[in-house]
Design an enzyme around this catalytic site. Structure first.
Site, short mmCIF file in Angstrom:
data_model
loop_
_atom_site.label_atom_id
_atom_site.label_comp_id
_atom_site.label_asym_id
_atom_site.label_seq_id
_atom_site.Cartn_x
_atom_site.Cartn_y
_atom_site.Cartn_z
N ASP A 243 0.82 -1.21 -0.01
CA ASP A 243 -0.10 0.05 -0.16
C ASP A 243 0.45 1.35 -0.07
O ASP A 243 2.04 1.31 -0.32
CB ASP A 243 -1.10 -0.19 1.22
CG ASP A 243 -2.33 0.64 0.81
OD1 ASP A 243 -2.04 1.66 0.17
OD2 ASP A 243 -3.58 0.13 0.99
N HIS A 314 -2.81 2.33 -5.02
CA HIS A 314 -2.27 2.61 -3.63
C HIS A 314 -0.48 2.12 -4.17
O HIS A 314 -0.02 1.27 -3.35
CB HIS A 314 -3.01 1.52 -2.83
CG HIS A 314 -4.84 2.32 -2.44
ND1 HIS A 314 -4.77 2.41 -0.78
CD2 HIS A 314 -5.60 2.28 -3.06
CE1 HIS A 314 -5.63 3.05 -1.19
NE2 HIS A 314 -6.46 2.22 -1.97
N GLU A 377 -9.46 2.59 -5.39
CA GLU A 377 -9.70 3.97 -5.05
C GLU A 377 -8.62 5.12 -5.68
O GLU A 377 -7.45 5.35 -4.68
CB GLU A 377 -8.91 3.66 -3.45
CG GLU A 377 -10.51 3.22 -2.65
CD GLU A 377 -9.87 2.90 -1.23
OE1 GLU A 377 -10.84 3.95 -0.35
OE2 GLU A 377 -9.01 3.10 -1.01
C1 ACM Z 1 -11.22 -0.32 0.35
O1 ACM Z 1 -11.52 -0.25 1.04
N1 ACM Z 1 -10.44 0.74 -0.09
C2 ACM Z 1 -11.48 -2.05 -0.36
#
Ligand code: ACM
Length: 810
Positions: A243, A314, A377
């Protein structure tokens, strides 16, 4: 610094008292034996005594005991979680002791040996294998033809115990049920009532995700969670390894991913070594050897590990390690901020090759069928703003950024398919069109799952509002840090993975569900465990047990036994749902108060004291609101029989406490993005935990009684603002400072009259806090007080620790 009031990691052993007892013939009858079992903390002798009382109680309640009670022999409670599909009781029982032989028939030796090892590891008998015996525990692998089956049959009779299955994993699931039956009691013999269990899971995917990227979980802690997962019959461990805030897996071809990408400097005091004043990095990753060890450990428990390498977003830690993978012409640091960061991988062919290489190494390390590629995201601003990315998109025929992401995901999917692997992605991968054979993990509610199932993709349900275990369970001050959107135990228990909207054909695409534990706010393994358990027990029953057998009250009654098993496994669990809550309605003028006691599950009996002593099973039982004369010290605990279900709650009720509110007793003036956050210091030792609305830190002291109040005292801490908000940055609000370092303001209501104000210092004191006292204008009656600090919340912001109203000297 205020200690963070962590509850004791363990509470005394707890026993289930809701015990199925024998009827004549088959079938179950439940007898509620609450209130009869004295069990003392962690004393095996006492536990024996308690269990023998239970034994007598069972005999007494069933009317016709199937055996003569023997106080030296513990009694299995049969409190199985997840509840089996079919459990029939028969006459008689079988006693297992340290001399009971274990026989493995067919190819059952592997599972038999694991069962023996796990029973011994958890402080029970060290059993031994035998070739033949008159009475024994026998594991039978009837055929290896059906590898996928997880079903088993377990029989207990006066002649022994037999666990039979068609596959090793089914046999192991049966062994875990037997483990549950045998671990009640101390380390002596245990009597298991004769029974017949037929069992198989409702869903094939029973998962748990752990985020090792935000906070690293050491190998031994992962193994402990795997033990508890196995015991709950979970079969998928989704491991979030990469991440923005950390890359946690060694990649031999690209070592900087782990060595550079695995290190971040936390913002604030946590990132400065107080001994040297130098930056202190948070660095950690798993070596490939450690990864293999965990994969092997999980496989021994018939749990498949699915790694996640999150693309194209990420990605900040990876770009920090290899800036040529990024879109911008710059090298970022590994992020020390939570939220949504904007770093994306670029879309050069060289980057695609890099990603393929990393996925190849992951496939070498993780033999399971499923590989998670993230896809969530990924805000596309960097791609939108980059002429080079736009040019590549045209070359590749991607009409927009969603199509570009879909192209990338599809390419990775093809690469995974060359080795027979199946791509899993978060539901955002539907946006540009997901590959036909991709599995969709539905997290932004259930809509993505519905859409995917209708489209013919397999689905794993993991809606954030039901199954994110970093969301808090209750509003207790003893909750671990996390997100105060509440997901109580019952909400998890009531979760139904198959959306009602789906036809039977579409519903076949729902493989199951999983809980996700994001770890931004879970800095220690113990907190991770307390976030997981016992809510994972509720999910286990959702995913294993047929709907018709789901029974909330039955589950609650079995839960205390489960807590004793957690203790054996050495995992921490949360007791906040069982805590006694004390609500006080005071009449200071008369010097009296009415105190109401409850617990969030409305479970057990609440007992209390008013003399400062710890409540015990003989303390007064709460029946109705208490009339109290001030000053008083009230302590309360919920009990099941003699067992405290949680540490006691203490409340001093006097004039001082009535005029004081700690952070957790204050409301938020706004409903932006409240978080329960840990302070950034001290470097070593416990840190305070505060709730703050990071979109607008502002606290409400409701109905403050201002009669005779002359001053207001506030203690405040200061935290680094460590969030990236991407598109939500516009929601971040604060009131402008009127002096160099801003002010602490007290208003009558959120936008009411400014009652008091005081300039703030540039820095907090050596302990990380400030203490201020402000004159208050004379007011009478009750008034909501709004408390806030002016000035930009970046890079640091103040938080109210405690506020106290000070009366005129009498
Ligand atoms: C997530 O909670 N961004 C998968």
């Amino acid at each position: 610094m205020k200690p963070d009031c962590l509850h004791a990691r363990r509470i005394p052993r707890l026993l289930n008292l809701h015990v199925p007892v024998a009827q004549h013939g088959d079938g179950l009858r439940d007898v509620d034996l609450r209130g009869s079992i004295p069990v003392m903390p962690s004393s095996k002798q006492c536990l024996f005594a308690a269990l023998s009382v239970l034994l007598l109680a069972i005999g007494g309640c069933s009317g016709e005991p199937a055996h003569k009670p023997n106080p030296a022999i513990a009694e299995s409670t049969l409190a199985i979680i997840p509840a089996p599909v079919l459990l029939q009781r028969h006459e008689g029982a079988f006693v297992v002791d340290a001399d009971t032989p274990v026989i493995a028939e067919g190819a059952a030796g592997t599972v038999a040996d694991r069962f023996i090892a796990q029973l011994a590891q958890t402080g029970r008998f060290s059993l031994r294998r035998a070739a033949t015996a008159r009475t024994a525990i026998t594991f039978v692998l009837e055929s290896t033809a059906d590898e996928s089956s997880e079903g088993y049959v377990l029989d207990v009779s006066p002649n022994g115990i037999r666990v039979a299955a068609r596959s090793e994993q089914g046999l192991y699931r049966g062994a875990m049920t037997l483990w549950q039956l045998l671990v009640d009691g101390g380390d002596g013999p245990i009597r298991v009532a004769a029974l017949h269990i037929e069992d198989a899971p409702r869903f094939a995917w029973r998962g748990l995700m752990i985020d090792s990227a935000r906070h690293f979980l050491p190998v031994e802690d992962i193994k402990r969670v795997l033990d508890a997962m196995a015991q709950h019959k979970f079969n998928r461990f989704h491991w979030h390894l990469t991440d923005d805030q950390g890359w946690r897996v060694e990649i031999k071809r690209h070592p900087e991913l782990a060595t550079t990408g695995g290190c971040r400097i936390p913002l604030g005091d946590a990132g400065i070594d107080p001994r040297t004043g130098a930056a202190h990095a948070y660095c950690a990753y798993y070596t490939q050897e450690q990864i293999r060890d965990i994969v092997r450990y999980a496989a021994e428990r018939y749990i498949t590990v699915m790694p996640e390498f999150d693309v194209p977003g990420h990605a900040q830690a990876a770009v920090a390690a290899y800036p040529e993978l990024g879109v911008l012409d710059q090298k970022p640091g590994v992020s020390s901020e939570w939220g949504i960061n904007t770093y994306l991988f670029n879309v050069e062919e060289s980057t695609f090759v890099f990603l393929d290489n990393v996925f190849s190494e992951l496939m070498d390390l993780f033999p399971g069928a499923y590989i998670h590629v993230g896809g969530d995201e990924a805000v596309k601003q960097q791609w939108k703003n980059s002429a080079r990315v736009q040019q590549r998109m045209r070359e590749l025929g991607a009409k927009d950024e969603e199509a570009m992401q879909a192209l990338l995901i599809e390419r990775i999917g093809r690469h995974l398919a060359t080795r027979g692997r199946i791509l899993v992605g978060w539901d955002e991968i539907l946006e540009g069109g997901a590959p036909r054979d991709a599995v969709i993990m539905s997290w932004r509610g259930i809509q993505g799952g519905i859409e995917a199932a209708r489209h013919g993709n397999d689905v794993i349900m993991s809606p954030s509002d039901r199954l994110y275990l970093d969301y808090l369970q209750t509003d207790s001050p003893n909750e671990v840090p996390g997100r105060p959107t509440y997901i109580p135990l019952k909400m998890v228990y009531d979760y139904e993975p198959i959306p009602a909207e789906l036809t039977a054909d579409e519903a076949r695409h729902i493989l199951g569900a999983q809980a996700n534990v994001w770890s931004e706010h879970l800095r220690t393994p113990e907190r991770v465990e307390r976030a997981i358990f016992p809510r994972a027990a509720a999910l286990a029953e959702v995913l294993w047990t047929p709907v018709a057998q789901r029974d909330w009250n039955g589950f609650l009654a079995r839960l205390p036994t489960q807590f004793a098993r957690y203790e054996r496994l050495g995992v921490a669990w949360s007791t906040t749902a069982f805590e006694a809550r004390i609500a006080v309605d005071a009449d200071p003028a008369r010097g009296t108060a009415i105190a109401s006691l409850s617990n969030s599950l409305d479970f057990g009996e609440i007992r209390y004291t008013l003399d400062g002593s710890e409540p015990n099973a003989n303390s007064t039982r709460y029946a109705q609101p208490l009339s109290i004369t001030l000053p008083a010290e009230l302590r309360a605990t919920a009990f099941l029989g003699a067992q405290p279900m949680a540490p006691s709650t203490r409340r001093v009720i006097d004039m001082r406490s009535l005029r004081e509110r700690s952070n957790h007793e204050l409301a938020s003036c706004t409903q932006g993005l409240p978080l329960r956050l840990e302070d950034d210091g001290p470097f070593d030792g416990p840190r305070a935990i505060y709730t703050a609305d990071i979109f607008n830190p502002c606290w409400l002291y409701r109905a403050a009684d201002l009669d005779g109040i002359q001053r207001i005292a506030v203690r405040a801490g200061r935290m680094p603002y460590n969030f990236q908000l991407a598109g939500d940055e516009a929601h971040r609000k604060w009131r402008p400072a009127r002096s160099a370092h801003g002010e602490f303001d007290v208003r009558a209501g959120c936008d009411g009259e400014l009652l008091a104000s005081r300039e703030l210092p540039a820095q907090p004191g050596a302990d990380g806090h400030i203490d201020l006292e402000l004159e208050m204008p004379a007011r009478s009656g009750k008034q909501d007080l709004c408390l806030y600090f002016t000035g930009d919340t970046r890079p640091t912001y103040w938080v109210v620790d405690t506020v106290r109203l000070l009366p005129r000297a009498q």
